[in-house]
Motif scaffolding. Structure first.
Motif, PDB file in Angstrom:
ATOM      1  N   THR A 121      -7.639   8.497  -3.737  1.00  0.00           N
ATOM      2  CA  THR A 121      -7.376   7.211  -3.792  1.00  0.00           C
ATOM      3  C   THR A 121      -6.075   6.806  -2.896  1.00  0.00           C
ATOM      4  O   THR A 121      -6.160   5.861  -2.185  1.00  0.00           O
ATOM      5  N   ALA A 157     -18.195   4.723  -0.271  1.00  0.00           N
ATOM      6  CA  ALA A 157     -17.774   4.047  -1.513  1.00  0.00           C
ATOM      7  C   ALA A 157     -18.972   4.463  -2.555  1.00  0.00           C
ATOM      8  O   ALA A 157     -18.656   4.672  -3.751  1.00  0.00           O
ATOM      9  N   VAL A 168     -15.410  -4.220   3.168  1.00  0.00           N
ATOM     10  CA  VAL A 168     -15.369  -5.602   3.077  1.00  0.00           C
ATOM     11  C   VAL A 168     -14.482  -6.153   4.128  1.00  0.00           C
ATOM     12  O   VAL A 168     -14.637  -7.255   5.037  1.00  0.00           O
ATOM     13  N   ARG A 169     -13.292  -5.587   4.337  1.00  0.00           N
ATOM     14  CA  ARG A 169     -12.255  -6.179   5.344  1.00  0.00           C
ATOM     15  C   ARG A 169     -12.966  -5.679   6.712  1.00  0.00           C
ATOM     16  O   ARG A 169     -12.648  -6.545   7.717  1.00  0.00           O
ATOM     17  N   LEU A 214     -13.712   1.789  -5.384  1.00  0.00           N
ATOM     18  CA  LEU A 214     -13.398   0.216  -5.050  1.00  0.00           C
ATOM     19  C   LEU A 214     -12.679   0.090  -4.011  1.00  0.00           C
ATOM     20  O   LEU A 214     -12.462  -0.904  -3.433  1.00  0.00           O
ATOM     21  N   VAL A 215     -11.533   1.094  -3.702  1.00  0.00           N
ATOM     22  CA  VAL A 215     -10.777   0.902  -2.535  1.00  0.00           C
ATOM     23  C   VAL A 215     -11.431   0.909  -1.165  1.00  0.00           C
ATOM     24  O   VAL A 215     -11.288  -0.015  -0.406  1.00  0.00           O
ATOM     25  N   ARG A 272       0.655  -1.421  -0.059  1.00  0.00           N
ATOM     26  CA  ARG A 272       0.092  -0.020  -0.027  1.00  0.00           C
ATOM     27  C   ARG A 272       0.833   1.277   0.117  1.00  0.00           C
ATOM     28  O   ARG A 272       0.532   2.289  -0.692  1.00  0.00           O
ATOM     29  N   ARG A 317     -10.092   0.062   7.975  1.00  0.00           N
ATOM     30  CA  ARG A 317      -9.828  -1.000   7.025  1.00  0.00           C
ATOM     31  C   ARG A 317      -9.546  -2.168   7.745  1.00  0.00           C
ATOM     32  O   ARG A 317      -9.168  -2.284   8.776  1.00  0.00           O
ATOM     33  N   LEU A 365     -14.732   0.283  -0.969  1.00  0.00           N
ATOM     34  CA  LEU A 365     -15.390  -1.007  -0.980  1.00  0.00           C
ATOM     35  C   LEU A 365     -14.504  -2.132  -0.560  1.00  0.00           C
ATOM     36  O   LEU A 365     -15.089  -3.037   0.332  1.00  0.00           O
ATOM     37  N   SER A 366     -13.334  -2.381  -0.657  1.00  0.00           N
ATOM     38  CA  SER A 366     -12.470  -3.180  -0.431  1.00  0.00           C
ATOM     39  C   SER A 366     -12.243  -3.050   0.989  1.00  0.00           C
ATOM     40  O   SER A 366     -12.199  -4.143   1.913  1.00  0.00           O
ATOM     41  N   ASN A 367     -11.983  -1.876   1.521  1.00  0.00           N
ATOM     42  CA  ASN A 367     -12.119  -1.572   3.084  1.00  0.00           C
ATOM     43  C   ASN A 367     -13.216  -2.018   3.807  1.00  0.00           C
ATOM     44  O   ASN A 367     -13.011  -2.442   4.932  1.00  0.00           O
TER      45      ASN A 367
END
Length: 219
Positions: free
Chosen positions: A206, A81, A63-64, A56-57, A3, A219, A59-61
Motif C-alpha cells: 500500500t 489492482a 483511473v488517473r 483500491l490505490v 501521499r 499514476r 485502481l485509483s492510479n
C-alpha cells in the motif's frame, strides 16, 4: 492528506506491527499462535484489509492514467489492482467464515483446509501453497522489494522494462523495512509467525503504491 504523509504513517504502522509481534511472541507465545495470528483474527484480517486498500490505490492510479491517455499503463495497473483484490478475497476465503456458508463439493474434496480458496488446493499430494506461495514467491517478493529499488536508478534497461510494465518501484525506505521485517519475522520462533510477514507485505505494498520511486510512470 498528502501521499508522502500517508506513506510515512504506513511505514510507522509497519514498525509498530513488528515491535508488537516481537513482544507478544516473546511474552505470550500461545496468545500469538491461537489468537493474535490465528485464522480470522487481527493479523489475518489486517492483511486482507490492506490488500484490499492496495487494490483500491492501484485502481485509483489506473483511473488517473486513463484520464491522461496512458491506456497501456492504465490497463496494466488495473490488472495489478485485480490481482490484489483476488489476494484479499483469498486471505479470508472470500468471506466464508464471516458469512458462514458451506464449502462446495470441489473445494471440500481438493482443499486441504476444506475452505473456498485456491491457495490451499491440493494437486495430488502436493499443496499448491507450498509450491507457488512458499520459497518461490518469497524470492520474487524480495527481488521486487529489495533488489529492484537499488537497481532501478542505475540500470537503464531494467528501468525501461519496469516503466513499460507500469511497475510501482519501491523506494529505499521500503527496501530497508522489507529487510528489517524479514529479519524480525525469521527470529520469531512461534507458529504462524509468517502471518505477520503477510501483513507487513500488505502494508508495504500500500505504501509503495501510494508513494513509489517512479510516480510519474504509474499514476
Amino acid at each position: 492528506m498528502h501521499r508522502d504523509t500517508i506513506d510515512r504513517l504506513l511505514l510507522a504502522l509497519i514498525v509498530a506491527t513488528l515491535a508488537a509481534s516481537t513482544i507478544i511472541a516473546w511474552r505470550a507465545p500461545d496468545y500469538f499462535q491461537f489468537s493474535f495470528a490465528a485464522e480470522d483474527r487481527l493479523v489475518e484480517n489486517g492483511t486482507a484489509l490492506f490488500l484490499l486498500v492496495a487494490s483500491l490505490v492501484l485502481l485509483s492510479n489506473a483511473v488517473r492514467l486513463a484520464g491522461r491517455g496512458a491506456w497501456r499503463a492504465a490497463l496494466l495497473t488495473g490488472a495489478y489492482a485485480l490481482l490484489f483484490f483476488l489476494a484479499a478475497g483469498e486471505e479470508i476465503s472470500w468471506g466464508q467464515r464471516i458469512f458462514n456458508w458451506e464449502t462446495g463439493d470441489f473445494f471440500a474434496e481438493h482443499n486441504y483446509q476444506g475452505e473456498t480458496n485456491l491457495h490451499n488446493l491440493m494437486v495430488g499430494e502436493v499443496r499448491l501453497a507450498r509450491v507457488l506461495f512458499g520459497s518461490v514467491l518469497t524470492t520474487v517478493l524480495l527481488l521486487y522489494l529489495v533488489v529492484l529499488p537499488l537497481l532501478y536508478p542505475r540500470v537503464a534497461w531494467l528501468r525501461r522494462v519496469a516503466d513499460a510494465l507500469a511497475v510501482p518501484v519501491p523506494g529505499l525506505r521500503h527496501a530497508v523495512l522489507a529487510l528489517l521485517a524479514s529479519g524480525v519475522v525469521a527470529v520469531i520462533h512461534v507458529p504462524r509467525n509468517w502471518e505477520v510477514y503477510e501483513l507487513v507485505f500488505a502494508l508495504l505494498a500500500t505504501a509503495i503504491f501510494v508513494a513509489p520511486q517512479n510516480p510519474e510512470k504509474i499514476r
